[in-house]
Each structure stands twice: as C-alpha cells, then as structure tokens.
Design an enzyme around this catalytic site. Structure first.
Site, PDB file in Angstrom:
ATOM      1  N   GLY A 123       0.828  -1.197   0.000  1.00 36.12           N
ATOM      2  CA  GLY A 123       0.000   0.000   0.000  1.00 36.12           C
ATOM      3  C   GLY A 123       0.865   1.250   0.000  1.00 36.12           C
ATOM      4  N   CYS A 124       0.298   2.370  -0.407  1.00 40.72           N
ATOM      5  CA  CYS A 124       1.092   3.591  -0.534  1.00 40.72           C
ATOM      6  C   CYS A 124       1.569   4.092   0.830  1.00 40.72           C
ATOM      7  CB  CYS A 124       0.310   4.661  -1.288  1.00 40.72           C
ATOM      8  SG  CYS A 124      -1.335   5.029  -0.624  1.00 40.72           S
ATOM      9  N   HIS A 125       0.658   4.331   1.760  1.00 40.52           N
ATOM     10  CA  HIS A 125       1.070   4.773   3.101  1.00 40.52           C
ATOM     11  C   HIS A 125       1.996   3.741   3.740  1.00 40.52           C
ATOM     12  CE1 HIS A 125      -1.861   8.056   3.204  1.00 40.52           C
ATOM     13  NE2 HIS A 125      -2.798   7.209   2.845  1.00 40.52           N
ATOM     14  N   SER A 153       4.046   1.703   2.358  1.00 44.01           N
ATOM     15  CA  SER A 153       5.387   1.722   1.779  1.00 44.01           C
ATOM     16  C   SER A 153       6.295   2.694   2.516  1.00 44.01           C
ATOM     17  CB  SER A 153       5.316   2.096   0.295  1.00 44.01           C
ATOM     18  OG  SER A 153       4.680   1.098  -0.448  1.00 44.01           O
TER      19      SER A 153
END
Length: 312
Positions: A113-115, A117
């Site tokens: 996931g972006c957050h 990462s």
C-alpha cells in the site's frame, strides 16, 4: 517477448502502469476492447494467457481474478489490499532484506500500500537492526495528494463547484482502522499497529510519511539510525538523503511523477523525525508494481521507471 495483462486498466494505478509500459519494446500488452473489459470469459482468457498479470481492482474483484487463473506460469502482481498479509503471497517491497530474491522466485506478489510503503521503509530496517523494539508504541502521520483516493476523489477535488473544505488538508481514517495497518504491523514485525493519521490535501500526487520518535525509544543514536538506512538501502528505488529538507521545509509533492523514494532523519538528539517522500502513484503503487515485474522477468528493476536525483 513476455506478455502482460492489466486487469483494471481504467483505474489510476492501472492507467499509470499502462503509461509506463507503453514505450517498452520487450513486452507485449494484452488489451481487451472496452466492451469486453468486464466480460468474465475475456478476462479469464487474458489472465491465463499472460506471463504477468497486474490486478488493479478492488479487493473482492482481485480475489475473484486470482481464482480464475489456472495457468501455473502466470505470475500475479496484486495492487489491492486483498493479499498483502495472506499466506503464500510475497510482499513486494524489494528493498527489504531478502525480499528481492523472494520476489524473483514467486508467482504471487502483493504490491504494498502507498502509506504502508513509506512506513515500512522507515521502520522495518530499524526493527531488524535492533534499534527499535517490536513492542515499540509508534505513531505516524502521512500527507498525500488526492489521486490516492481514485477516480471519485479526483473528480471531487477537481470539480468546479467543489465545497470549500476541499481547499484545506483533511484528516481521515479517524477510527484507527485504516486498511494499510495490518501490513504495516506484520511486515515490520511489530506486536501492535501504530497510531496512524493520514491526511489528504489539495494537490494531485505525492506522499510524505513521518514517524516521530523520542530518543529513549531508540536502542542507539540518531547516527545509528542513519547507518542502518545506509546499509539497508544500497540499491533499488529507495535512497537515504542527508539533504532532504528544502530550507527547513518539506514539500509533499516533491516526488510527483517519479517512481523512487527518499528517506531522511530529521529532528534532534531528543526528538527524531523519520521521513519518507515518494509519489503515491509511483513507489506507492504503479512504480512499485513495475519494479516487481522487472525483478520477476530478470531485467533491470528500474527499466521503464522515472527516477530522479534525490540529492536536492
């Protein structure tokens, strides 16, 4: 020539992957006509014909897509939340110790996931180095551009008649049940999830994740943290940058349009700020997915990606 299918190519992640792959001469894209894009039989055929299938779908649709695949040679890179902590799936963050080798040998890759990462890049090396206890009571806040919310959020922010509140940063996930929390805890080896405060602001792309620490939470010094990062990140798309701040400020959109990530250690000897910056659609989604595909295919893992000079 390897074949690639993007299931869910109309979403923001799928569109960015397709854009990055358009200039590749070593790959052949399987593209369904618009009228067959949601046809189950057409999707099943495309999935099983591909050497690599990207799933850019909601969780339930991603699970359904995986169930359609009976070709053992089809490698899957799932960008949804569905398989990030699932047994039999490899977490697709190559810069973590041992993960590059695991990804190369896997047929089922769960894209981070972006957050998550940004959090994992900051915390996982410190837990592994013994500088942070797995029992550490951590917190994190994350600033993101609105593209991370998908087409509906993009439309809301770019509407000409939008409400005034869209012009100011907005905190969300207020119940502390954000979907990235399970992977943040599991991948970092933490016994409890952090207190997490994500904030969406009025700009298209870019992410900035901050993990604050009191010095007594660290089994070492600020210099030890920096040394751990320098050792951990010697290749791939993550780099330590000792000159991260611009004149005492940090811009959340500094990495928009790029596929790499920078991390830094700010603050002082008493109160330390661990910070990562990247594009939520780049290393936070599509860029990471392509990096994982490159590793699977045995080519330069940065092939087709946009990487800049992190030294500001």
């Amino acid at each position: 020539m390897k074949t690639v299918f993007i299931d869910g190519s109309a979403g923001t992640t799928g569109l960015r992957i397709r854009e990055r792959l358009a200039a590749r001469t070593d790959l052949s894209l399987i593209v369904l006509p618009e009228e067959r894009r949601k046809d189950t039989a057409a999707r099943r055929e495309a999935l099983n014909s591909a050497d690599v299938a990207f799933l850019c779908l909601p969780d339930d649709a991603a699970r359904e897509a995986v169930a359609m695949i009976d070709n053992p040679n089809t490698a899957v890179i799932d960008t949804s939340t569905a398989h990030r902590t699932a047994s039999g799936w490899t977490y697709g963050f190559p810069e973590l110790w041992g993960q590059r080798t695991a990804i190369a040998a896997s047929r089922r890759i769960a894209n981070p996931g972006c957050h998550a990462s940004g959090f994992v890049a900051l915390v996982a090396p410190l837990v592994r180095a013994g500088l942070l206890s797995p029992d550490a009571m951590l917190s994190a806040f994350s600033l993101t551009g609105y593209s991370g919310g998908g087409k509906k959020m993009i439309a809301d922010y770019e509407a000409t008649d939008r409400a005034a509140c869209f012009g100011a940063p907005r905190q969300y996930a207020l119940t502390q049940a954000h979907k990235h929390l399970p992977e943040m805890r599991a991948v970092c080896g933490l016994t409890r999830a952090p207190i997490f405060s994500p904030i969406v602001a009025d700009y298209y792309a870019g992410m900035e994740v901050t993990v604050p620490l009191f010095a007594d939470m660290v089994k070492g010094t600020k210099a030890d943290i920096i040394a751990a990062y320098r050792e951990a990140y010697q290749g791939g798309l993550v780099r330590y940058n000792e000159k991260m701040a611009e004149a005492g400020l940090l811009c959340g959109s500094a990495f928009a349009g790029r596929d790499d990530m920078e991390i830094g250690v700010l603050g002082n000897e008493e109160r330390i700020l661990l910070v990562s910056r990247f594009d939520n659609l780049g290393k936070g989604a599509s860029g990471a997915a392509i990096q994982n595909m490159n590793i699977l295919l045995g080519v330069d893992e940065c092939a087709g990606l946009v990487i800049g000079d992190v030294e500001k």
